[in-house]
Design a protein around this motif. Structure first.
Motif, PDB file in Angstrom:
ATOM      1  N   PHE A 119       0.857  -1.181   0.000  1.00  0.00           N
ATOM      2  CA  PHE A 119       0.000   0.000   0.000  1.00  0.00           C
ATOM      3  C   PHE A 119       0.894   1.231   0.000  1.00  0.00           C
ATOM      4  CE2 PHE A 119      -3.051  -3.081   1.160  1.00  0.00           C
ATOM      5  CZ  PHE A 119      -4.311  -2.548   0.943  1.00  0.00           C
ATOM      6  N   ARG A 120       0.501   2.226  -0.797  1.00  0.00           N
ATOM      7  CA  ARG A 120       1.230   3.495  -0.787  1.00  0.00           C
ATOM      8  C   ARG A 120       0.331   4.554  -0.137  1.00  0.00           C
ATOM      9  NH1 ARG A 120       5.194   5.947  -5.259  1.00  0.00           N
ATOM     10  NH2 ARG A 120       5.404   3.685  -5.561  1.00  0.00           N
ATOM     11  N   PHE A 121       0.854   5.181   0.903  1.00  0.00           N
ATOM     12  CA  PHE A 121       0.144   6.267   1.586  1.00  0.00           C
ATOM     13  C   PHE A 121       0.701   7.587   1.063  1.00  0.00           C
ATOM     14  CE2 PHE A 121      -0.417   2.626   4.277  1.00  0.00           C
ATOM     15  CZ  PHE A 121      -1.698   2.774   4.801  1.00  0.00           C
ATOM     16  N   ILE A 122      -0.179   8.405   0.523  1.00  0.00           N
ATOM     17  CA  ILE A 122       0.224   9.700  -0.025  1.00  0.00           C
ATOM     18  C   ILE A 122      -0.312  10.781   0.899  1.00  0.00           C
ATOM     19  CG2 ILE A 122       0.094  11.249  -1.997  1.00  0.00           C
ATOM     20  CD1 ILE A 122      -0.313   8.794  -3.786  1.00  0.00           C
ATOM     21  N   VAL A 123       0.604  11.538   1.495  1.00  0.00           N
ATOM     22  CA  VAL A 123       0.268  12.524   2.520  1.00  0.00           C
ATOM     23  C   VAL A 123       0.375  13.920   1.911  1.00  0.00           C
ATOM     24  CG1 VAL A 123       0.862  13.371   4.818  1.00  0.00           C
ATOM     25  CG2 VAL A 123       1.195  10.947   4.261  1.00  0.00           C
ATOM     26  N   GLU A 177       2.681  10.054  -8.178  1.00  0.00           N
ATOM     27  CA  GLU A 177       2.765   9.031  -7.121  1.00  0.00           C
ATOM     28  C   GLU A 177       1.746   7.917  -7.368  1.00  0.00           C
ATOM     29  OE1 GLU A 177       4.425   8.464  -4.057  1.00  0.00           O
ATOM     30  OE2 GLU A 177       5.941   9.924  -4.643  1.00  0.00           O
ATOM     31  N   ILE A 178       0.540   8.299  -7.784  1.00  0.00           N
ATOM     32  CA  ILE A 178      -0.497   7.306  -8.062  1.00  0.00           C
ATOM     33  C   ILE A 178      -0.072   6.413  -9.228  1.00  0.00           C
ATOM     34  CG2 ILE A 178      -2.887   6.988  -8.855  1.00  0.00           C
ATOM     35  CD1 ILE A 178      -3.554   9.614  -7.313  1.00  0.00           C
ATOM     36  N   GLU A 179       0.516   7.031 -10.253  1.00  0.00           N
ATOM     37  CA  GLU A 179       1.001   6.257 -11.412  1.00  0.00           C
ATOM     38  C   GLU A 179       2.122   5.298 -11.004  1.00  0.00           C
ATOM     39  OE1 GLU A 179       0.007   5.767 -14.525  1.00  0.00           O
ATOM     40  OE2 GLU A 179      -1.745   6.961 -13.955  1.00  0.00           O
ATOM     41  N   GLN A 180       3.042   5.785 -10.190  1.00  0.00           N
ATOM     42  CA  GLN A 180       4.138   4.929  -9.716  1.00  0.00           C
ATOM     43  C   GLN A 180       3.604   3.754  -8.901  1.00  0.00           C
ATOM     44  OE1 GLN A 180       6.910   7.586  -7.633  1.00  0.00           O
ATOM     45  NE2 GLN A 180       8.385   7.162  -9.251  1.00  0.00           N
ATOM     46  N   ALA A 181       2.606   4.051  -8.065  1.00  0.00           N
ATOM     47  CA  ALA A 181       2.003   2.995  -7.255  1.00  0.00           C
ATOM     48  C   ALA A 181       1.343   1.946  -8.137  1.00  0.00           C
ATOM     49  CB  ALA A 181       0.984   3.603  -6.290  1.00  0.00           C
ATOM     50  N   ALA A 183       2.160   1.150 -11.184  1.00  0.00           N
ATOM     51  CA  ALA A 183       3.221   0.366 -11.826  1.00  0.00           C
ATOM     52  C   ALA A 183       3.817  -0.656 -10.863  1.00  0.00           C
ATOM     53  CB  ALA A 183       4.316   1.301 -12.341  1.00  0.00           C
ATOM     54  N   ALA A 184       3.799  -0.327  -9.566  1.00  0.00           N
ATOM     55  CA  ALA A 184       4.352  -1.236  -8.553  1.00  0.00           C
ATOM     56  C   ALA A 184       3.292  -2.166  -7.973  1.00  0.00           C
ATOM     57  CB  ALA A 184       4.984  -0.410  -7.426  1.00  0.00           C
ATOM     58  N   ASP A 185       2.072  -2.117  -8.550  1.00  0.00           N
ATOM     59  CA  ASP A 185       0.949  -2.926  -8.071  1.00  0.00           C
ATOM     60  C   ASP A 185       0.611  -2.630  -6.610  1.00  0.00           C
ATOM     61  OD1 ASP A 185      -1.107  -4.748  -8.507  1.00  0.00           O
ATOM     62  OD2 ASP A 185       0.077  -6.461  -7.810  1.00  0.00           O
ATOM     63  N   GLU A 186       0.614  -1.343  -6.285  1.00  0.00           N
ATOM     64  CA  GLU A 186       0.284  -0.897  -4.923  1.00  0.00           C
ATOM     65  C   GLU A 186      -1.083  -0.203  -4.925  1.00  0.00           C
ATOM     66  OE1 GLU A 186       4.879   0.201  -3.618  1.00  0.00           O
ATOM     67  OE2 GLU A 186       3.526   1.763  -4.341  1.00  0.00           O
ATOM     68  N   LYS A 187      -1.855  -0.476  -3.883  1.00  0.00           N
ATOM     69  CA  LYS A 187      -3.076   0.284  -3.664  1.00  0.00           C
ATOM     70  C   LYS A 187      -2.703   1.583  -2.954  1.00  0.00           C
ATOM     71  CE  LYS A 187      -6.505  -3.384  -3.714  1.00  0.00           C
ATOM     72  NZ  LYS A 187      -5.651  -4.394  -4.369  1.00  0.00           N
ATOM     73  N   VAL A 188      -3.545   2.610  -3.132  1.00  0.00           N
ATOM     74  CA  VAL A 188      -3.223   3.945  -2.623  1.00  0.00           C
ATOM     75  C   VAL A 188      -4.279   4.417  -1.622  1.00  0.00           C
ATOM     76  CG1 VAL A 188      -3.034   6.390  -3.263  1.00  0.00           C
ATOM     77  CG2 VAL A 188      -1.924   4.636  -4.671  1.00  0.00           C
ATOM     78  N   ILE A 189      -3.799   4.960  -0.511  1.00  0.00           N
ATOM     79  CA  ILE A 189      -4.640   5.679   0.451  1.00  0.00           C
ATOM     80  C   ILE A 189      -4.060   7.084   0.574  1.00  0.00           C
ATOM     81  CG2 ILE A 189      -5.395   5.836   2.856  1.00  0.00           C
ATOM     82  CD1 ILE A 189      -5.308   2.768   2.973  1.00  0.00           C
ATOM     83  N   VAL A 190      -4.884   8.084   0.294  1.00  0.00           N
ATOM     84  CA  VAL A 190      -4.456   9.486   0.361  1.00  0.00           C
ATOM     85  C   VAL A 190      -4.906  10.063   1.696  1.00  0.00           C
ATOM     86  CG1 VAL A 190      -4.640  11.767  -0.732  1.00  0.00           C
ATOM     87  CG2 VAL A 190      -4.622   9.694  -2.156  1.00  0.00           C
ATOM     88  N   MET A 191      -4.035  10.857   2.315  1.00  0.00           N
ATOM     89  CA  MET A 191      -4.368  11.506   3.584  1.00  0.00           C
ATOM     90  C   MET A 191      -4.124  13.005   3.469  1.00  0.00           C
ATOM     91  SD  MET A 191      -2.625   8.810   6.242  1.00  0.00           S
ATOM     92  CE  MET A 191      -3.473   7.317   6.761  1.00  0.00           C
ATOM     93  N   ILE A 221      -8.018   3.722  -3.218  1.00  0.00           N
ATOM     94  CA  ILE A 221      -9.181   3.154  -2.520  1.00  0.00           C
ATOM     95  C   ILE A 221      -9.784   4.083  -1.479  1.00  0.00           C
ATOM     96  CG2 ILE A 221      -8.470   0.768  -2.929  1.00  0.00           C
ATOM     97  CD1 ILE A 221      -7.470   0.701  -0.008  1.00  0.00           C
ATOM     98  N   ALA A 222      -9.002   5.026  -0.945  1.00  0.00           N
ATOM     99  CA  ALA A 222      -9.560   5.866   0.111  1.00  0.00           C
ATOM    100  C   ALA A 222      -8.824   7.195   0.246  1.00  0.00           C
ATOM    101  CB  ALA A 222      -9.534   5.135   1.456  1.00  0.00           C
ATOM    102  N   TYR A 223      -9.575   8.183   0.725  1.00  0.00           N
ATOM    103  CA  TYR A 223      -9.045   9.510   1.052  1.00  0.00           C
ATOM    104  C   TYR A 223      -9.509   9.784   2.474  1.00  0.00           C
ATOM    105  CZ  TYR A 223      -8.613  14.681   0.671  1.00  0.00           C
ATOM    106  OH  TYR A 223      -8.295  16.011   0.857  1.00  0.00           O
TER     107      TYR A 223
END
Length: 281
Positions: A119-123, A177-181, A183-191, A221-223
Motif C-alpha cells: 500500500f502506498r500512503f500519499i500525505v 505518485e499514483i502512477e508509480q504505485a 506500476a508497482a501494483d500498490e493500492k493507494v490511500i491518500v491523507m 481506494i480511500a481519502y
C-alpha cells in the motif's frame, strides 16, 4: 481462520486535537486544553494493539508555536511510529515561526509518501496555497487570494479563508505518485487535513480536480481527512472519502479510530464519537 479473515496490517487515526492552553469556547464546543488527556487516552488504546503507525490528520494545535511543546511529548508514550500532516491551525503561529512547523513536528517534508505492505500512503499538504501558511511575501499568498476571490465571485460554499489548495506542482506530484504505485501494483490511500467530498464549506478550494483524479484511478481506494469536526463520508467511483471527527469537540468524550486493512476492504473501528465503517474495494 483463513488468511482472508486476518488484516494485512492496521494503523491508528487521530484528527484535530487543536490543543492550546486556553479557556474552552463552550458555545462552539471546543475544549482546547482537554485534548492533552484525550490524545493520551487514545495512545493508551493504540499501545494495546499491533499497529504499523498512528497518523494525526492535522490541527495538532489551535494556535501558538509553544503549544507544540505541550502536546508533542504526549506522543512520546506511543510505542508505534507517530506520523503527522498539518492543518490550518498548525500555522496559527507568529510569522517568523511559519517555516519551522514542518520540522517541529518531525515531518520529512510538507508532503510525502510512504509504503506499507503493498500500500502506498500519499500525505498531502493541503495548506500549500493559502492565505495563512506560506511566508508572508511568498507568491503562493497572492495565488491564494486569486483562487479565493474566484470562488467568492461564484458564491462557492468552500470560499473560506480557513480552507486552502494544492499548488499545481503538488497536484502533479500526487498524480505521479499514483502512477508509480500502479506500476508497482500498490493500492493507494491518500491523507490530507481538508475534505474534498461530499461537498461542504470546509473543502479544499480545488476539490473538483482532486476528486476527479482520485476517482478515475482504480488503485486509489480511500481519502482520509479531518478539518470538518462533525465528520462525513462519501464515495465516488471506487474511492471512499472519510472525514474523521475532531478530538477538540466535546468536554470529555473522545474520538479516534483504528483501521484494519484487509485484502478486499478497510474496517474502521471507531472509538468514542467516531463511527465504525466497512469500506469494500
Amino acid at each position: 481462520m483463513s488468511s482472508a479473515d486476518l488484516p494485512l496490517f492496521r494503523f491508528g487515526i487521530i484528527a484535530d486535537p487543536q490543543y492550546a492552553a486556553i479557556e474552552p469556547q463552550v458555545e462552539m464546543g471546543r475544549y482546547y486544553a482537554n485534548s492533552l488527556a484525550k490524545v493520551a487516552a487514545a495512545i493508551e488504546t493504540f499501545n494495546g494493539e499491533e499497529l504499523d503507525f498512528v497518523m494525526t490528520l492535522g490541527d495538532i494545535i489551535d494556535r501558538d508555536f509553544k503549544s507544540f511543546d505541550d502536546i508533542l511529548p504526549v506522543y512520546e508514550k506511543l510505542r508505534h511510529e507517530a506520523l503527522f500532516l498539518l492543518g490550518n491551525h498548525d500555522f496559527a503561529v507568529a510569522p517568523e515561526d511559519l517555516e519551522k512547523v514542518v520540522e517541529r513536528v518531525g515531518m520529512p517534508a510538507p508532503y510525502y509518501s510512504f509504503r506499507r505492505h503493498r500500500f502506498r500512503f500519499i500525505v498531502l499538504d493541503g495548506n500549500e496555497v493559502s492565505t495563512f501558511a506560506p511566508p508572508e511575501s511568498h507568491p503562493f499568498r497572492a495565488l491564494a487570494e486569486q483562487r479565493l476571490a474566484a470562488l467568492l465571485a461564484v458564491g462557492a460554499s468552500n470560499a473560506q479563508t480557513w480552507n486552502a489548495s494544492l499548488s499545481d506542482e503538488q497536484f502533479a506530484w500526487l498524480a505521479h505518485e499514483i502512477e508509480q504505485a500502479k506500476a508497482a501494483d500498490e493500492k493507494v490511500i491518500v491523507m490530507n487535513h481538508f475534505p474534498v467530498h461530499p461537498p461542504c464549506e470546509h473543502d479544499m478550494w480545488d476539490r473538483e480536480r482532486i476528486v476527479a483524479l482520485l476517482s478515475s484511478q482504480d488503485n486509489v481506494i480511500a481519502y482520509l481527512n479531518g478539518h470538518n469536526h462533525v465528520g462525513n463520508y462519501g464515495k465516488v467511483a471506487g474511492c471512499h472519502f472519510v472525514n474523521f471527527k475532531g478530538v477538540v469537540d466535546t468536554e470529555s468524550e473522545n474520538t479516534f479510530a483504528i483501521v484494519d486493512v484487509y485484502s478486499d476492504r478497510l474496517e474502521i473501528r471507531g472509538f468514542g464519537r467516531e463511527e465504525s465503517r466497512t469500506l469494500s474495494y
